[in-house]
Write a protein that holds these residues in place. Structure first.
Motif, mmCIF file in Angstrom:
data_model
loop_
_atom_site.group_PDB
_atom_site.id
_atom_site.type_symbol
_atom_site.label_atom_id
_atom_site.label_comp_id
_atom_site.label_asym_id
_atom_site.label_seq_id
_atom_site.Cartn_x
_atom_site.Cartn_y
_atom_site.Cartn_z
ATOM 1 N N LEU A 1 0.967 -1.306 -0.133
ATOM 2 C CA LEU A 1 -0.099 -0.127 0.096
ATOM 3 C C LEU A 1 0.768 1.201 0.072
ATOM 4 O O LEU A 1 0.450 2.369 -0.690
ATOM 5 N N LEU A 2 2.080 1.236 0.684
ATOM 6 C CA LEU A 2 2.863 2.612 0.675
ATOM 7 C C LEU A 2 3.375 2.703 -0.759
ATOM 8 O O LEU A 2 3.574 3.917 -1.321
ATOM 9 N N SER B 1 2.250 1.726 -3.619
ATOM 10 C CA SER B 1 1.035 2.114 -4.348
ATOM 11 C C SER B 1 0.808 3.671 -4.026
ATOM 12 O O SER B 1 0.327 4.192 -5.090
ATOM 13 N N ARG B 2 0.897 4.112 -2.856
ATOM 14 C CA ARG B 2 0.994 5.479 -2.567
ATOM 15 C C ARG B 2 2.084 6.519 -3.240
ATOM 16 O O ARG B 2 1.899 7.288 -3.852
ATOM 17 N N LEU C 1 2.231 7.432 -6.969
ATOM 18 C CA LEU C 1 1.393 8.416 -7.335
ATOM 19 C C LEU C 1 1.958 9.930 -7.299
ATOM 20 O O LEU C 1 1.358 10.980 -7.613
ATOM 21 N N LYS D 1 7.612 8.435 -8.931
ATOM 22 C CA LYS D 1 7.030 7.705 -10.096
ATOM 23 C C LYS D 1 8.272 7.076 -11.161
ATOM 24 O O LYS D 1 8.187 6.085 -11.584
#
Length: 241
Positions: free
Chosen positions: A71-72, A74-75, A78, A83
């Motif tokens: 989840l980290l 995935s953040r 963004l 990126k």
């Protein structure tokens, strides 16, 4: 200190798997982002290995740590600052009808595989393609040249042509004699056709792909990539422009 092992080990496994997956190339990812593939693999191992050792607590903790780290990531993906590091940019495979051999080499794809991807998308000749890209997910996206884009049956002057798959007669400088025989042609015809393209017999090793087309002529793509990298009409998705 035992608790640190439960935190550090999942993070280490994900980072190691991510690096190895990125090194293996986009084809290995196959329609998943690199970190998605690593997440699924590591999560499966985190759950199964401790369970095999009768340790449900370890399985629960490792799995939770893997999910939290995923989840980290995935953040972070963004955020523009991270990126470019965490994701790969699209790779050009065809530009302006020319096959990019460096692009194919970087994604570990053969010309035969590229032709197969084009056929899946309804195209039979690389010369008809404006740009083809391998996306980060491993999928190949294709944009045909304007005059080769599919017309609808309702379009004016729409006349469907019978399907014809262009037949390769040279791939990577090697003559495919069985295909020459199939189209009832010989090497004399082939070398004569190559001369029309300014290619001598001794320079055949520089021919990336030559195909027998529907009108009975030869379409050639050689090592000359031309100048497709300049101008606003040649934008490529990603950060390598």
């Amino acid at each position: 200190m035992e608790i640190l092992k439960y935190i550090a080990l999942p993070i280490y496994l994900i980072l190691l798997g991510y690096i190895l997956t990125r090194l293996s190339g986009k084809k290995a990812v196959s329609q998943m982002h690199s970190y998605d593939l690593v997440f699924v693999t590591v999560l499966g191992s985190a759950i199964s290995e401790p369970i095999a050792q009768d340790s449900a607590w370890k399985a629960t903790w490792y799995s939770l740590a893997v999910v939290l780290f995923y989840l980290l990531l995935s953040r972070l993906i963004l955020i523009n600052k991270f990126k470019s590091t965490l994701t790969a940019t699209p790779t050009v495979l065809i530009r302006g009808g020319d096959i990019d051999k460096d692009g194919l080499k970087s994604v570990k794809m053969t010309i035969e595989e590229l032709l197969g991807e084009l056929r899946i998308k309804g195209f039979v000749n690389p010369a008809d393609i404006d740009i083809a890209l391998m996306e980060e997910t491993g999928k190949v996206s294709v944009i045909p040249k304007v005059n080769n884009r599919n017309k609808q049956s309702s379009d004016p002057e729409f006349t469907p042509k019978p399907a014809f798959v262009s037949i390769p007669v040279i791939i990577d400088g090697e003559i495919l004699h069985h295909n020459l025989k199939f189209v009832n042609r010989d090497e004399n015809w082939l070398f004569d056709q190559l001369q029309h393209w300014g290619i001598r017999k001794q320079d055949i090793k520089h021919v990336t792909l030559a195909v027998f087309t529907q009108d009975g002529s030869l379409q050639v793509d050689n090592d000359d990539t031309h100048d497709h990298e300049k101008g606003i009409n040649n934008y490529k998705p990603g950060n390598e422009n």
